[in-house]
Design a protein around this motif. Sequence first.
Motif, PDB file in Angstrom:
ATOM      1  N   TYR A 109       0.823  -1.197   0.000  1.00  0.00           N
ATOM      2  CA  TYR A 109       0.000   0.000   0.000  1.00  0.00           C
ATOM      3  C   TYR A 109       0.864   1.256   0.000  1.00  0.00           C
ATOM      4  O   TYR A 109       1.728   1.427   0.863  1.00  0.00           O
ATOM      5  N   LEU A 110       0.618   2.131  -0.950  1.00  0.00           N
ATOM      6  CA  LEU A 110       1.330   3.405  -0.999  1.00  0.00           C
ATOM      7  C   LEU A 110       0.774   4.333   0.077  1.00  0.00           C
ATOM      8  O   LEU A 110      -0.424   4.583   0.131  1.00  0.00           O
ATOM      9  N   LEU A 111       1.671   4.840   0.932  1.00  0.00           N
ATOM     10  CA  LEU A 111       1.278   5.780   1.975  1.00  0.00           C
ATOM     11  C   LEU A 111       1.685   7.205   1.639  1.00  0.00           C
ATOM     12  O   LEU A 111       1.031   8.152   2.060  1.00  0.00           O
ATOM     13  N   HIS A 112       2.783   7.358   0.879  1.00  0.00           N
ATOM     14  CA  HIS A 112       3.268   8.693   0.520  1.00  0.00           C
ATOM     15  C   HIS A 112       4.240   8.584  -0.650  1.00  0.00           C
ATOM     16  O   HIS A 112       5.084   7.699  -0.683  1.00  0.00           O
ATOM     17  N   GLN A 113       4.098   9.513  -1.585  1.00  0.00           N
ATOM     18  CA  GLN A 113       5.043   9.630  -2.706  1.00  0.00           C
ATOM     19  C   GLN A 113       5.342  11.105  -2.900  1.00  0.00           C
ATOM     20  O   GLN A 113       4.428  11.894  -3.126  1.00  0.00           O
ATOM     21  N   ALA A 114       6.617  11.475  -2.815  1.00  0.00           N
ATOM     22  CA  ALA A 114       7.016  12.880  -2.943  1.00  0.00           C
ATOM     23  C   ALA A 114       7.705  13.118  -4.272  1.00  0.00           C
ATOM     24  O   ALA A 114       8.318  12.216  -4.839  1.00  0.00           O
ATOM     25  N   PRO A 115       7.643  14.350  -4.781  1.00  0.00           N
ATOM     26  CA  PRO A 115       8.360  14.687  -6.017  1.00  0.00           C
ATOM     27  C   PRO A 115       9.870  14.425  -5.907  1.00  0.00           C
ATOM     28  O   PRO A 115      10.528  14.119  -6.894  1.00  0.00           O
TER      29      PRO A 115
ATOM     30  N   GLY B 101      14.132   5.659  -1.781  1.00  0.00           N
ATOM     31  CA  GLY B 101      14.551   6.924  -2.375  1.00  0.00           C
ATOM     32  C   GLY B 101      13.906   7.198  -3.712  1.00  0.00           C
ATOM     33  O   GLY B 101      14.205   8.219  -4.349  1.00  0.00           O
ATOM     34  N   ILE B 102      13.030   6.309  -4.150  1.00  0.00           N
ATOM     35  CA  ILE B 102      12.360   6.479  -5.445  1.00  0.00           C
ATOM     36  C   ILE B 102      11.057   5.677  -5.437  1.00  0.00           C
ATOM     37  O   ILE B 102      10.921   4.726  -4.672  1.00  0.00           O
ATOM     38  N   ASP B 103      10.121   6.054  -6.277  1.00  0.00           N
ATOM     39  CA  ASP B 103       8.898   5.281  -6.461  1.00  0.00           C
ATOM     40  C   ASP B 103       9.267   4.027  -7.245  1.00  0.00           C
ATOM     41  O   ASP B 103       9.786   4.127  -8.359  1.00  0.00           O
ATOM     42  N   LEU B 104       9.028   2.862  -6.688  1.00  0.00           N
ATOM     43  CA  LEU B 104       9.414   1.614  -7.344  1.00  0.00           C
ATOM     44  C   LEU B 104       8.536   1.267  -8.545  1.00  0.00           C
ATOM     45  O   LEU B 104       8.903   0.400  -9.335  1.00  0.00           O
TER      46      LEU B 104
ATOM     47  N   THR C 146       5.732   3.057   1.887  1.00  0.00           N
ATOM     48  CA  THR C 146       4.692   2.063   1.657  1.00  0.00           C
ATOM     49  C   THR C 146       4.531   1.180   2.890  1.00  0.00           C
ATOM     50  O   THR C 146       5.452   1.032   3.691  1.00  0.00           O
ATOM     51  N   ALA C 147       3.348   0.612   3.013  1.00  0.00           N
ATOM     52  CA  ALA C 147       3.101  -0.443   4.002  1.00  0.00           C
ATOM     53  C   ALA C 147       3.062  -1.742   3.217  1.00  0.00           C
ATOM     54  O   ALA C 147       2.355  -1.855   2.215  1.00  0.00           O
ATOM     55  N   VAL C 148       3.860  -2.713   3.649  1.00  0.00           N
ATOM     56  CA  VAL C 148       3.896  -4.027   3.016  1.00  0.00           C
ATOM     57  C   VAL C 148       3.531  -5.052   4.073  1.00  0.00           C
ATOM     58  O   VAL C 148       4.064  -5.022   5.186  1.00  0.00           O
ATOM     59  N   VAL C 149       2.594  -5.935   3.730  1.00  0.00           N
ATOM     60  CA  VAL C 149       2.142  -6.958   4.675  1.00  0.00           C
ATOM     61  C   VAL C 149       2.381  -8.330   4.060  1.00  0.00           C
ATOM     62  O   VAL C 149       1.933  -8.611   2.946  1.00  0.00           O
ATOM     63  N   TRP C 150       3.099  -9.146   4.808  1.00  0.00           N
ATOM     64  CA  TRP C 150       3.407 -10.519   4.399  1.00  0.00           C
ATOM     65  C   TRP C 150       2.494 -11.447   5.190  1.00  0.00           C
ATOM     66  O   TRP C 150       2.610 -11.535   6.405  1.00  0.00           O
TER      67      TRP C 150
ATOM     68  N   GLU D   5       4.961  -4.273   7.680  1.00  0.00           N
ATOM     69  CA  GLU D   5       6.208  -3.514   7.646  1.00  0.00           C
ATOM     70  C   GLU D   5       5.964  -2.153   7.017  1.00  0.00           C
ATOM     71  O   GLU D   5       5.022  -1.976   6.235  1.00  0.00           O
ATOM     72  N   ILE D   6       6.858  -1.213   7.300  1.00  0.00           N
ATOM     73  CA  ILE D   6       6.905   0.065   6.594  1.00  0.00           C
ATOM     74  C   ILE D   6       8.185   0.066   5.777  1.00  0.00           C
ATOM     75  O   ILE D   6       9.277  -0.196   6.299  1.00  0.00           O
ATOM     76  N   HIS D   7       8.047   0.337   4.470  1.00  0.00           N
ATOM     77  CA  HIS D   7       9.190   0.411   3.558  1.00  0.00           C
ATOM     78  C   HIS D   7       9.373   1.872   3.141  1.00  0.00           C
ATOM     79  O   HIS D   7       8.409   2.532   2.761  1.00  0.00           O
TER      80      HIS D   7
END
Length: 194
Positions: free
Chosen positions: A65-71, A165-168, A77-81, A160-162
């Motif tokens: 889940y994307l939580l924030h993306q900055a210019p 340095g860039i939008d994957l 992101t929140a990643v759940v396993w 987890e919170i990931h």
Amino acid sequence: MATVTYSLDEFISDMTALVESQPDQRKLFEQGSTHLQRLIQNPDAIPEEYRNPTGSGPKANHGSYLLHQAPSGLSVTAVVWGPGDFALPHDHGTWGMIGVMGNSMMETRYRRLDDKSQDDYALLEEDRIVEVKPGEVTLLIPEVDEIHQMNNLTDKPTPEIHVYGIDLRGWDRSQYNPETGKISHFSTTKWDNC
């Protein structure tokens, strides 16, 4: 209802200021890890729907889940396993920090031993296996220490919170087969919430 002592908005503000100050790698990881540790010690700072697998679709036992993306490139992101969920050895091509909010994850790190002259081959050696527990942060350092495999060997989800340095999304990455040396190229196409 639990009291949130360090919010997602505060974390994003702190990380944005840190990234925009253009710190060296040591300062980025030292200060960024401190911010991330504060955030993951307050799971309620992340909406509950982003602390669970999607429960449907082709990856029902997983959630990204994307939580924030900055210019500037800063991506949170929140990643759940889910139970038994895993990711084969892969890289990110950017700096990263991963903080475990609950449960635990087994992380296997690999060293690349070849000269990187072949685009479709890598000679990997297993470096270490670590159980990453709640409140702990693991770092991804490009070209130095970033190839890893993730496994949830438990019967509970691991949120987890990931931080990258860039939008994957659309970013060229590699997945590795340690037995054959084969490299497969891929990129994330979307997050589960957008």
